[in-house]
Write a protein that holds these residues in place. Sequence first.
Motif, PDB file in Angstrom:
ATOM      1  N   MET A   8      -9.232  -5.816   4.532  1.00  0.00           N
ATOM      2  CA  MET A   8      -9.907  -7.037   4.978  1.00  0.00           C
ATOM      3  C   MET A   8      -9.978  -8.032   3.814  1.00  0.00           C
ATOM      4  SD  MET A   8     -13.797  -7.449   6.535  1.00  0.00           S
ATOM      5  CE  MET A   8     -13.437  -6.424   7.956  1.00  0.00           C
ATOM      6  N   ASN A   9      -9.526  -9.302   4.045  1.00  0.00           N
ATOM      7  CA  ASN A   9      -9.559 -10.260   2.959  1.00  0.00           C
ATOM      8  C   ASN A   9     -10.971 -10.798   2.767  1.00  0.00           C
ATOM      9  OD1 ASN A   9     -10.009 -12.397   4.820  1.00  0.00           O
ATOM     10  ND2 ASN A   9      -7.799 -12.677   5.101  1.00  0.00           N
ATOM     11  N   GLU A  10     -11.126 -11.610   1.689  1.00  0.00           N
ATOM     12  CA  GLU A  10     -12.457 -12.072   1.303  1.00  0.00           C
ATOM     13  C   GLU A  10     -13.107 -12.923   2.389  1.00  0.00           C
ATOM     14  OE1 GLU A  10     -14.615 -14.230  -2.521  1.00  0.00           O
ATOM     15  OE2 GLU A  10     -12.450 -14.275  -2.295  1.00  0.00           O
ATOM     16  N   GLN A  11     -12.328 -13.818   3.035  1.00  0.00           N
ATOM     17  CA  GLN A  11     -12.896 -14.663   4.082  1.00  0.00           C
ATOM     18  C   GLN A  11     -13.388 -13.825   5.257  1.00  0.00           C
ATOM     19  OE1 GLN A  11     -10.277 -17.661   5.640  1.00  0.00           O
ATOM     20  NE2 GLN A  11     -11.868 -18.607   6.882  1.00  0.00           N
ATOM     21  N   ASN A  12     -12.619 -12.818   5.654  1.00  0.00           N
ATOM     22  CA  ASN A  12     -13.045 -11.962   6.763  1.00  0.00           C
ATOM     23  C   ASN A  12     -14.283 -11.157   6.400  1.00  0.00           C
ATOM     24  OD1 ASN A  12     -11.016 -12.810   8.472  1.00  0.00           O
ATOM     25  ND2 ASN A  12      -9.601 -11.168   7.882  1.00  0.00           N
ATOM     26  N   GLU A  13     -14.377 -10.736   5.144  1.00  0.00           N
ATOM     27  CA  GLU A  13     -15.564 -10.009   4.706  1.00  0.00           C
ATOM     28  C   GLU A  13     -16.809 -10.888   4.803  1.00  0.00           C
ATOM     29  OE1 GLU A  13     -14.628  -8.676   0.806  1.00  0.00           O
ATOM     30  OE2 GLU A  13     -13.518  -6.926   1.482  1.00  0.00           O
ATOM     31  N   THR A  14     -16.669 -12.165   4.397  1.00  0.00           N
ATOM     32  CA  THR A  14     -17.794 -13.088   4.489  1.00  0.00           C
ATOM     33  C   THR A  14     -18.170 -13.333   5.940  1.00  0.00           C
ATOM     34  OG1 THR A  14     -17.084 -14.171   2.451  1.00  0.00           O
ATOM     35  CG2 THR A  14     -18.638 -15.375   3.827  1.00  0.00           C
ATOM     36  N   LEU A  15     -17.172 -13.474   6.812  1.00  0.00           N
ATOM     37  CA  LEU A  15     -17.445 -13.668   8.237  1.00  0.00           C
ATOM     38  C   LEU A  15     -18.224 -12.496   8.816  1.00  0.00           C
ATOM     39  CD1 LEU A  15     -14.078 -15.197   9.524  1.00  0.00           C
ATOM     40  CD2 LEU A  15     -16.344 -16.209   9.802  1.00  0.00           C
ATOM     41  N   SER A  16     -17.797 -11.280   8.490  1.00  0.00           N
ATOM     42  CA  SER A  16     -18.431 -10.103   9.061  1.00  0.00           C
ATOM     43  C   SER A  16     -19.847  -9.919   8.534  1.00  0.00           C
ATOM     44  CB  SER A  16     -17.598  -8.849   8.781  1.00  0.00           C
ATOM     45  OG  SER A  16     -17.547  -8.577   7.392  1.00  0.00           O
ATOM     46  N   ALA A  17     -20.101 -10.407   7.318  1.00  0.00           N
ATOM     47  CA  ALA A  17     -21.418 -10.234   6.710  1.00  0.00           C
ATOM     48  C   ALA A  17     -22.339 -11.425   6.954  1.00  0.00           C
ATOM     49  CB  ALA A  17     -21.267 -10.017   5.204  1.00  0.00           C
ATOM     50  N   ALA A  18     -21.833 -12.496   7.574  1.00  0.00           N
ATOM     51  CA  ALA A  18     -22.567 -13.754   7.651  1.00  0.00           C
ATOM     52  C   ALA A  18     -23.922 -13.607   8.332  1.00  0.00           C
ATOM     53  CB  ALA A  18     -21.719 -14.810   8.359  1.00  0.00           C
ATOM     54  N   HIS A  19     -23.971 -12.915   9.452  1.00  0.00           N
ATOM     55  CA  HIS A  19     -25.241 -12.802  10.165  1.00  0.00           C
ATOM     56  C   HIS A  19     -26.249 -11.979   9.364  1.00  0.00           C
ATOM     57  CE1 HIS A  19     -27.667 -13.328  13.779  1.00  0.00           C
ATOM     58  NE2 HIS A  19     -28.136 -12.120  13.530  1.00  0.00           N
ATOM     59  N   GLN A  20     -25.783 -10.915   8.730  1.00  0.00           N
ATOM     60  CA  GLN A  20     -26.676 -10.112   7.896  1.00  0.00           C
ATOM     61  C   GLN A  20     -27.230 -10.930   6.739  1.00  0.00           C
ATOM     62  OE1 GLN A  20     -24.869  -6.715   6.013  1.00  0.00           O
ATOM     63  NE2 GLN A  20     -26.830  -5.872   5.330  1.00  0.00           N
ATOM     64  N   LEU A  21     -26.379 -11.755   6.135  1.00  0.00           N
ATOM     65  CA  LEU A  21     -26.836 -12.603   5.039  1.00  0.00           C
ATOM     66  C   LEU A  21     -27.875 -13.617   5.522  1.00  0.00           C
ATOM     67  CD1 LEU A  21     -23.438 -13.196   3.215  1.00  0.00           C
ATOM     68  CD2 LEU A  21     -25.409 -11.929   2.313  1.00  0.00           C
ATOM     69  N   MET A  22     -27.676 -14.164   6.719  1.00  0.00           N
ATOM     70  CA  MET A  22     -28.672 -15.091   7.262  1.00  0.00           C
ATOM     71  C   MET A  22     -29.995 -14.372   7.519  1.00  0.00           C
ATOM     72  SD  MET A  22     -29.370 -18.206   7.991  1.00  0.00           S
ATOM     73  CE  MET A  22     -27.770 -19.031   8.058  1.00  0.00           C
ATOM     74  N   GLU A  23     -29.934 -13.150   7.975  1.00  0.00           N
ATOM     75  CA  GLU A  23     -31.167 -12.373   8.172  1.00  0.00           C
ATOM     76  C   GLU A  23     -31.878 -12.139   6.840  1.00  0.00           C
ATOM     77  OE1 GLU A  23     -29.678  -8.913  10.201  1.00  0.00           O
ATOM     78  OE2 GLU A  23     -30.275  -9.696  12.178  1.00  0.00           O
ATOM     79  N   LEU A  24     -31.118 -11.832   5.806  1.00  0.00           N
ATOM     80  CA  LEU A  24     -31.710 -11.658   4.475  1.00  0.00           C
ATOM     81  C   LEU A  24     -32.316 -12.965   3.974  1.00  0.00           C
ATOM     82  CD1 LEU A  24     -29.013  -9.449   2.713  1.00  0.00           C
ATOM     83  CD2 LEU A  24     -31.217  -8.719   3.615  1.00  0.00           C
ATOM     84  N   HIS A  25     -31.643 -14.074   4.254  1.00  0.00           N
ATOM     85  CA  HIS A  25     -32.120 -15.394   3.850  1.00  0.00           C
ATOM     86  C   HIS A  25     -33.479 -15.700   4.483  1.00  0.00           C
ATOM     87  CE1 HIS A  25     -32.088 -19.701   3.071  1.00  0.00           C
ATOM     88  NE2 HIS A  25     -32.102 -19.949   4.368  1.00  0.00           N
ATOM     89  N   VAL A  26     -33.571 -15.545   5.779  1.00  0.00           N
ATOM     90  CA  VAL A  26     -34.818 -15.899   6.468  1.00  0.00           C
ATOM     91  C   VAL A  26     -35.930 -14.892   6.155  1.00  0.00           C
ATOM     92  CG1 VAL A  26     -34.352 -14.698   8.659  1.00  0.00           C
ATOM     93  CG2 VAL A  26     -35.702 -16.795   8.663  1.00  0.00           C
TER      94      VAL A  26
END
Length: 238
Positions: free
Chosen positions: A1-19
Amino acid sequence: MNEQNETLSAAHQLMELHVEALFTYDERLRLHTINEPWPGSGPAPRFFLGRTIAGTSLCRIRHDVDDHLAEQLELWSAEESMGMDVERKPRHFENYRQLFQGQRFTMGPCFLVREEVSPAADAVIVTRDNAELLRGGFEWLLSEIDYAQPCAAIVRDNRAVSVCRSVRITSRAHEAGLETLEAYRGRGLASEAVAGWAKAVRNKGCLPLYSTSWENRSSRRVASKLSLALYGAHFSII
């Protein structure tokens, strides 16, 4: 999995961590206060919406918002998506503002500081033990220094001139707060301070998150210079 796909797959989790890092909650996941690490935090916004580059969204609502209004907000939020059109306003932007009768809002991008971002050799972690570095421009940070850790500084002429510190803290993620003395802006020092802070946060086993507003061009330049990984955008009604 390339870096962009890794960020896409983790995006929702990162938003949960943010909030999670931004606010305190009750048992219903209703917002109460801003999650500042020092005493005296103010109230959380009435409504928070996070949209991710993966096309997902999540919302959080303050505890004193009427349940009927909260239900409507949740319905609208479920219809939100952003994808890669990062600067697009929320689909129900006007509805949110009308519901809260034009209350003030904030909006901007959310980033993860990548692990490969390397700090400058002269980045210094400031604690109570070396807080004299804050004299000459950052005296106001003295009251926060025991709470806003880690606190990374770029030092010139024996004083801190750019400081990045943790202003929202959980066991999983920290949010950055960045300040640079006016006379030292435009020299790339803010980017070095962020990199030093991010390394210290990762050393604690946490993820370093960085968010700003669309209007804050200097902060966005820092994100661009460091090639931070965009994972979404925030929207809040105060």
